[in-house]
Scaffold this motif. Structure first.
Motif, mmCIF file in Angstrom:
data_model
loop_
_atom_site.group_PDB
_atom_site.id
_atom_site.type_symbol
_atom_site.label_atom_id
_atom_site.label_comp_id
_atom_site.label_asym_id
_atom_site.label_seq_id
_atom_site.Cartn_x
_atom_site.Cartn_y
_atom_site.Cartn_z
ATOM 1 N N ILE A 183 -30.248 -13.121 -23.761
ATOM 2 C CA ILE A 183 -31.752 -13.576 -23.530
ATOM 3 C C ILE A 183 -31.402 -15.373 -23.920
ATOM 4 O O ILE A 183 -30.081 -15.878 -24.218
ATOM 5 N N PRO A 184 -32.109 -16.615 -23.416
ATOM 6 C CA PRO A 184 -31.526 -17.416 -23.567
ATOM 7 C C PRO A 184 -31.292 -18.133 -25.074
ATOM 8 O O PRO A 184 -31.937 -17.358 -26.513
ATOM 9 N N VAL A 185 -31.067 -19.340 -24.939
ATOM 10 C CA VAL A 185 -30.328 -19.935 -26.887
ATOM 11 C C VAL A 185 -31.062 -21.327 -26.254
ATOM 12 O O VAL A 185 -30.858 -21.836 -26.156
ATOM 13 N N ILE A 186 -31.608 -21.407 -27.784
ATOM 14 C CA ILE A 186 -32.458 -23.002 -28.245
ATOM 15 C C ILE A 186 -31.391 -23.352 -29.090
ATOM 16 O O ILE A 186 -30.709 -22.764 -30.419
ATOM 17 N N ALA A 187 -30.815 -24.646 -29.302
ATOM 18 C CA ALA A 187 -29.449 -25.456 -30.295
ATOM 19 C C ALA A 187 -30.763 -26.129 -30.652
ATOM 20 O O ALA A 187 -32.084 -27.173 -30.410
ATOM 21 N N GLU A 188 -30.988 -26.039 -32.572
ATOM 22 C CA GLU A 188 -31.777 -26.193 -33.599
ATOM 23 C C GLU A 188 -30.897 -26.545 -34.488
ATOM 24 O O GLU A 188 -29.963 -25.937 -34.640
ATOM 25 N N GLY A 189 -31.212 -28.034 -34.763
ATOM 26 C CA GLY A 189 -30.819 -28.151 -36.246
ATOM 27 C C GLY A 189 -29.519 -29.070 -35.948
ATOM 28 O O GLY A 189 -28.597 -29.221 -35.679
ATOM 29 N N GLY A 190 -30.065 -30.256 -37.037
ATOM 30 C CA GLY A 190 -29.199 -31.123 -37.427
ATOM 31 C C GLY A 190 -28.679 -32.638 -36.214
ATOM 32 O O GLY A 190 -27.450 -32.695 -36.340
ATOM 33 N N ILE A 191 -28.918 -32.186 -35.052
ATOM 34 C CA ILE A 191 -29.409 -33.090 -33.993
ATOM 35 C C ILE A 191 -29.538 -33.944 -34.678
ATOM 36 O O ILE A 191 -30.560 -34.712 -34.094
ATOM 37 N N TRP A 192 -28.651 -34.981 -34.817
ATOM 38 C CA TRP A 192 -29.198 -36.417 -35.233
ATOM 39 C C TRP A 192 -29.297 -37.960 -33.484
ATOM 40 O O TRP A 192 -29.765 -38.512 -33.725
ATOM 41 N N SER A 193 -28.467 -37.742 -32.723
ATOM 42 C CA SER A 193 -28.758 -38.588 -32.420
ATOM 43 C C SER A 193 -28.552 -37.650 -29.995
ATOM 44 O O SER A 193 -28.354 -36.675 -30.520
ATOM 45 N N PRO A 194 -28.537 -39.156 -29.507
ATOM 46 C CA PRO A 194 -28.671 -38.730 -27.750
ATOM 47 C C PRO A 194 -27.006 -38.055 -27.488
ATOM 48 O O PRO A 194 -27.104 -36.474 -26.559
ATOM 49 N N GLU A 195 -26.253 -38.426 -28.288
ATOM 50 C CA GLU A 195 -24.646 -37.940 -27.364
ATOM 51 C C GLU A 195 -24.982 -36.379 -28.773
ATOM 52 O O GLU A 195 -24.894 -35.532 -27.754
ATOM 53 N N GLU A 196 -25.502 -36.320 -29.438
ATOM 54 C CA GLU A 196 -25.035 -34.715 -29.972
ATOM 55 C C GLU A 196 -26.142 -33.918 -29.484
ATOM 56 O O GLU A 196 -25.913 -32.824 -29.391
#
Length: 230
Positions: A183-196
């Motif tokens: 199933i699809p995975v969504i990244a979430e948590g602590g992403i502060w910059s475009p690079e991250e």
């Protein structure tokens, strides 16, 4: 194209902006959150994550983007606060989000209910709803897929007792989940910059959520102020 396929197609490879403010925060207002969502849409966001039926209704009146809805509620007998009860799900259904996010950790829900008991009932009650499991670790994600969640997120990594010291964003967890689950995975948590954000997307996730770094100006201001403190 069924609803799930359509929603997943709309958010694939994109940025979902979390527009949330609790009642103790300066921007607490369904109207303000709807304008935040509109700004996010104009900026190119592919979706919105929002808390509470009231905010979801106002946001859906304002933007034409898929909405991941959740309902934060605190209970004295449980650490679970993201859509913790059947009543929370019922209320969210009325506001018509495209996806409903639920805590998918192994912690007991309010009144001593297990995730398995809770989700079995919710899935039976709302068989056509798209449910997202907010996870803290690989084991959570595997179990969520087994239970029948439609997608999972790394949302709660760093916010449980077992993961509280984890450095975020946890790109390693994203890679583990995407290589293990169907199933699809969504990244979430602590992403502060475009690079991250780019690193998260490159890990193989379906999409990524950014909240605080975009929609919480008090926290953004604190980061700048802390950088110049002597």
């Amino acid at each position: 194209m069924n609803k799930k396929t359509e929603v997943f197609s709309k958010i694939k490879g994109g940025l979902i902006v979390s527009c949330q403010a609790l009642d103790n925060e300066p921007l607490y207002s369904s109207y303000i959150m709807s304008r935040m969502a509109y700004a996010a849409q104009l900026g190119g966001a592919c979706g919105i994550r929002a808390n509470s039926p009231e905010d979801i209704i106002k946001i859906k009146e304002t933007v034409d983007l898929p909405v991941i809805g959740l309902y934060k509620n605190n209970f004295n007998d449980s650490e679970v606060y993201i859509t913790p009860t059947e009543e929370c799900v019922d209320a969210l259904i009325e506001s018509k989000p495209d996806i409903i996010a639920i805590d998918a950790t192994n912690r007991l829900r309010p009144f001593g209910i297990t995730l398995d008991e809770f989700f079995k009932k919710i899935r039976s009650k709302y068989p056509d709803m798209i449910f997202m499991g907010d996870c803290s670790c690989l084991e959570d994600g595997i179990h969520a897929e087994e239970l029948g969640f439609d997608l999972v997120g790394t949302t709660l990594c760093g916010y449980t007792k077992d993961t509280q010291d984890t450095e975020l964003p946890n790109i390693s967890l994203m890679k583990q989940l995407t290589s293990t689950l169907k199933i699809p995975v969504i990244a979430e948590g602590g992403i502060w910059s475009p690079e991250e954000l780019k690193a998260a997307i490159d890990s193989g996730v379906h999409a990524a959520v950014v909240g605080t770094a975009i929609t919480r100006p008090m926290e953004i201001t604190k980061r700048f102020v802390n950088a110049i403190k002597v």
